[in-house]
Design an enzyme around this catalytic site. Structure first.
Site, short mmCIF file in Angstrom:
data_model
loop_
_atom_site.label_atom_id
_atom_site.label_comp_id
_atom_site.label_asym_id
_atom_site.label_seq_id
_atom_site.Cartn_x
_atom_site.Cartn_y
_atom_site.Cartn_z
N CYS A 89 -41.06 62.23 6.59
CA CYS A 89 -42.32 62.17 7.15
C CYS A 89 -42.10 61.33 8.83
CB CYS A 89 -43.16 60.99 6.70
SG CYS A 89 -43.72 61.28 5.08
N ASP A 90 -42.71 61.69 9.81
CA ASP A 90 -42.69 61.09 10.88
C ASP A 90 -44.13 60.65 11.52
OD1 ASP A 90 -40.24 60.59 13.02
OD2 ASP A 90 -42.12 61.21 14.10
N SER A 91 -44.07 59.50 11.98
CA SER A 91 -45.46 59.07 12.54
C SER A 91 -45.32 58.67 13.92
CB SER A 91 -46.03 57.88 11.85
OG SER A 91 -46.18 58.18 10.46
N GLY A 126 -46.32 63.69 10.60
CA GLY A 126 -45.82 65.09 10.46
C GLY A 126 -45.29 64.95 8.99
#
Length: 222
Positions: A89-91, A126
């Protein structure tokens, strides 16, 4: 039955999964996030940036597992791991036409909050899920969740106290929903779990595309 491997050191993401009945193995990737974002260039769409970063993290860990490198000291017993799904994940927060990650310093955090107070922004996360079985990647699915965040207007005293805790320095967008920062979020429109760091509805959808049922993952906590 696949095990869930979280390609992130985020305690908040781990807490969301545990509360939802999944006890993940944890393996942090070794990707250079800044280099990847720089390669994408200034013309990349915000949702593309977070999705590509999530893919890079998940693929790094998946390749390690496929290569049999699963001796992860202190990060869970991965010995004999033959069937797993890796989720990366990436925020980032998209506000005022700017994509923001972790502020890292008190000064930057203060500057961001000065621009965020009383405004709205989109928290983009993501996600990438990769299924690895018997040393082979057998499937991959990715996507992005978007949640609109309405920021409150904390007093100078409260903002100073919040910054002094250090909490907002190392989180995307310089705020948390599930911690002290929750006091300063008036409301959200979308998925609260994605604001915390991992969107359960989207992950469920991605895993379904890989033929993995969420309820199958619950058995590892029983």
């Amino acid at each position: 039955m696949a095990r869930f491997v979280l390609a992130s050191a985020s305690p908040a993401r781990r807490a969301v999964l545990r509360a939802a009945g999944v006890e993940p193995l944890v393996r942090v990737s070794g990707v250079d996030e800044e280099a990847i974002a720089e390669d994408l260039g200034p013309g990349a769409y915000p949702d593309e940036v977070v999705t590509v970063l999530a893919q890079a993290k998940a693929r790094w860990v998946a390749e390690e597992i496929a290569g049999g490198r699963t001796e992860w000291a202190g990060e869970g017993n991965a010995a004999g791991l033959t069937d797993c799904v890796v989720v990366g994940c990436d925020s980032m927060l998209f506000i005022g036409g700017e994509l923001q990650g972790k502020p890292l310093t008190t000064d930057v955090t203060r500057q961001r909050w000065a621009r965020m107070m009383g405004r709205t922004g989109d928290l983009l996360t993501g996600h990438c899920a990769i299924h690895v079985r018997d040393g082979v990647v057998v499937g991959e699915a990715s996507g992005c969740s978007t949640t609109t965040v309405h920021f409150g207007d904390p007093s100078d005293e409260d903002l100073d106290a919040y910054l002094a805790t250090g909490e907002p320095l190392n989180v995307a967008g310089a705020f948390t929903l599930d911690g002290l920062g929750g006091w300063f979020i008036d409301r959200i429109e979308g998925d609260p779990s994605s604001v915390i760091g991992i969107g359960l509805p989207l992950v469920r959808s991605l895993l379904a595309r890989l033929g993995i049922s969420i309820s199958d993952l619950w058995s590892h906590t029983r």
